[in-house]
Write a protein that holds these residues in place. Structure first.
Motif, PDB file in Angstrom:
ATOM      1  N   ASP A 246       0.866  -1.179   0.000  1.00 30.00           N
ATOM      2  CA  ASP A 246       0.000   0.000   0.000  1.00 30.00           C
ATOM      3  C   ASP A 246       0.905   1.231   0.000  1.00 30.00           C
ATOM      4  OD1 ASP A 246      -2.128   1.746   0.197  1.00 30.00           O
ATOM      5  OD2 ASP A 246      -2.404   1.421   2.356  1.00 30.00           O
ATOM      6  N   LEU A 247       1.407   1.576  -1.194  1.00 26.67           N
ATOM      7  CA  LEU A 247       2.363   2.676  -1.327  1.00 26.67           C
ATOM      8  C   LEU A 247       1.685   4.028  -1.244  1.00 26.67           C
ATOM      9  CD1 LEU A 247       4.451   1.064  -4.167  1.00 26.67           C
ATOM     10  CD2 LEU A 247       5.316   1.637  -1.889  1.00 26.67           C
ATOM     11  N   VAL A 248       2.269   4.917  -0.459  1.00 30.90           N
ATOM     12  CA  VAL A 248       1.805   6.296  -0.323  1.00 30.90           C
ATOM     13  C   VAL A 248       3.021   7.211  -0.469  1.00 30.90           C
ATOM     14  CG1 VAL A 248      -0.126   5.655   1.198  1.00 30.90           C
ATOM     15  CG2 VAL A 248       2.080   6.311   2.199  1.00 30.90           C
ATOM     16  N   PRO A 249       2.811   8.489  -0.785  1.00 28.50           N
ATOM     17  CA  PRO A 249       3.967   9.393  -0.859  1.00 28.50           C
ATOM     18  C   PRO A 249       4.741   9.396   0.470  1.00 28.50           C
ATOM     19  CG  PRO A 249       2.024  10.434  -1.797  1.00 28.50           C
ATOM     20  CD  PRO A 249       1.553   9.164  -1.125  1.00 28.50           C
TER      21      PRO A 249
ATOM     22  N   ARG B 111       8.990  13.880  -4.216  1.00 34.74           N
ATOM     23  CA  ARG B 111       7.622  13.465  -4.567  1.00 34.74           C
ATOM     24  C   ARG B 111       7.581  12.128  -5.302  1.00 34.74           C
ATOM     25  NH1 ARG B 111       6.926  19.072  -5.479  1.00 34.74           N
ATOM     26  NH2 ARG B 111       7.375  18.788  -7.677  1.00 34.74           N
ATOM     27  N   SER B 112       8.696  11.694  -5.882  1.00 35.03           N
ATOM     28  CA  SER B 112       8.710  10.427  -6.614  1.00 35.03           C
ATOM     29  C   SER B 112       8.958   9.225  -5.707  1.00 35.03           C
ATOM     30  CB  SER B 112       9.773  10.469  -7.719  1.00 35.03           C
ATOM     31  OG  SER B 112      11.074  10.419  -7.161  1.00 35.03           O
ATOM     32  N   ILE B 113       9.200   9.478  -4.430  1.00 38.68           N
ATOM     33  CA  ILE B 113       9.509   8.407  -3.484  1.00 38.68           C
ATOM     34  C   ILE B 113       8.253   8.056  -2.691  1.00 38.68           C
ATOM     35  CG2 ILE B 113      10.944   7.748  -1.518  1.00 38.68           C
ATOM     36  CD1 ILE B 113      13.051   9.746  -2.638  1.00 38.68           C
TER      37      ILE B 113
ATOM     38  N   LEU C  23      11.009   3.689  -5.426  1.00 41.72           N
ATOM     39  CA  LEU C  23      11.383   4.863  -6.202  1.00 41.72           C
ATOM     40  C   LEU C  23      11.970   4.403  -7.531  1.00 41.72           C
ATOM     41  CD1 LEU C  23      14.648   6.461  -4.808  1.00 41.72           C
ATOM     42  CD2 LEU C  23      13.884   4.207  -4.158  1.00 41.72           C
ATOM     43  N   PRO C  24      11.842   5.216  -8.556  1.00 39.83           N
ATOM     44  CA  PRO C  24      12.443   4.838  -9.832  1.00 39.83           C
ATOM     45  C   PRO C  24      13.942   4.611  -9.662  1.00 39.83           C
ATOM     46  CG  PRO C  24      10.992   6.729 -10.104  1.00 39.83           C
ATOM     47  CD  PRO C  24      11.143   6.505  -8.622  1.00 39.83           C
ATOM     48  N   GLY C  25      14.464   3.586 -10.337  1.00 41.88           N
ATOM     49  CA  GLY C  25      15.895   3.319 -10.262  1.00 41.88           C
ATOM     50  C   GLY C  25      16.710   4.520 -10.688  1.00 41.88           C
ATOM     51  N   SER C  26      16.212   5.260 -11.676  1.00 40.61           N
ATOM     52  CA  SER C  26      16.934   6.457 -12.134  1.00 40.61           C
ATOM     53  C   SER C  26      16.979   7.517 -11.042  1.00 40.61           C
ATOM     54  CB  SER C  26      16.293   7.015 -13.402  1.00 40.61           C
ATOM     55  OG  SER C  26      14.935   7.322 -13.172  1.00 40.61           O
ATOM     56  N   THR C  27      15.945   7.600 -10.230  1.00 43.39           N
ATOM     57  CA  THR C  27      15.920   8.540  -9.107  1.00 43.39           C
ATOM     58  C   THR C  27      16.902   8.103  -8.032  1.00 43.39           C
ATOM     59  OG1 THR C  27      13.630   9.157  -9.542  1.00 43.39           O
ATOM     60  CG2 THR C  27      14.458   9.581  -7.322  1.00 43.39           C
ATOM     61  N   LEU C  28      16.908   6.814  -7.727  1.00 46.00           N
ATOM     62  CA  LEU C  28      17.841   6.307  -6.731  1.00 46.00           C
ATOM     63  C   LEU C  28      19.275   6.628  -7.158  1.00 46.00           C
ATOM     64  CD1 LEU C  28      17.564   2.891  -4.980  1.00 46.00           C
ATOM     65  CD2 LEU C  28      19.751   3.837  -5.588  1.00 46.00           C
ATOM     66  N   CYS C  29      19.555   6.462  -8.451  1.00 48.15           N
ATOM     67  CA  CYS C  29      20.910   6.723  -8.958  1.00 48.15           C
ATOM     68  C   CYS C  29      21.255   8.209  -8.993  1.00 48.15           C
ATOM     69  CB  CYS C  29      21.072   6.104 -10.342  1.00 48.15           C
ATOM     70  SG  CYS C  29      21.117   4.287 -10.270  1.00 48.15           S
TER      71      CYS C  29
END
Length: 177
Positions: A4-7, A32-34, A157-163
């Motif tokens: 149950d993902l939330v911001p 906001r992407s996490i 989170l998107p892998g690109s964001t993590l990187c």
């Protein structure tokens, strides 16, 4: 079970204090992407979590704390690799840390230095003087699942964001299959 993902910005109680603090200083478009979801803390270990929550191992990332030693100097770093791979601690990581020996940091040290729970350590909120080494394959993951700093939650989170997180070095060949 389903996540149950939330911001994450709306659920700081699901984050370890250093993770929540780090999230608060990220650029808004990254923060906001996490997202974050509560999980059963007894299922925090990767294999059990993926099986229980129907998450592919290829979408799950592990963050390990490594200690590199050269003489009396100990250098700590975090390595983020996909759950389908293994960090090359004795080769690539050791060389990147300019260490004679490298190994997983003792659990008590990792917990004390990060302020996070073992099994939930994440690259968000690590000590500022640590290197954060991320295997280049993480970039391609649409929604990487990783610890939230506590065993009772996971971050997505998107892998690109993590990187693109502050302090991250993306390393080709950090991990092997």
């Amino acid at each position: 079970m389903a996540l149950d993902l939330v911001p994450a910005l709306d659920a700081p109680h699901l984050l370890a204090p250093p993770v929540a603090a780090a999230l608060g200083v990220l650029p808004p478009e990254i923060a906001r992407s996490i997202r974050v979801a509560p999980i059963d803390p007894t299922l925090a270990d990767t294999a059990a979590f993926c099986a229980a929550y129907d998450i592919r191992l290829a979408d799950s990332a592990n963050c390990i704390v490594v200690a590199g030693k050269r003489g009396d100097r100990v250098t700590y770093a975090a390595c983020v690799v996909l759950a389908t791979t293994r960090a090359d601690v004795n080769g690539v990581v050791r060389r990147l840390l300019d260490a004679r020996r490298a190994s997983f940091a003792p659990m008590d040290d990792a917990v004390a230095m990060t302020g996070m729970e073992y099994g939930g350590i994440t690259p968000l909120g690590l000590p500022a003087d640590w290197r954060i080494l991320v295997d280049s394959r993480v970039q391609a993951v649409g929604s990487a699942i990783i610890g939230a700093g506590i065993r009772g939650a996971k971050v997505a989170l998107p892998g690109s964001t993590l990187c693109a997180l502050p302090g991250v070095d993306v390393i080709e060949g950090l991990a092997s299959d």
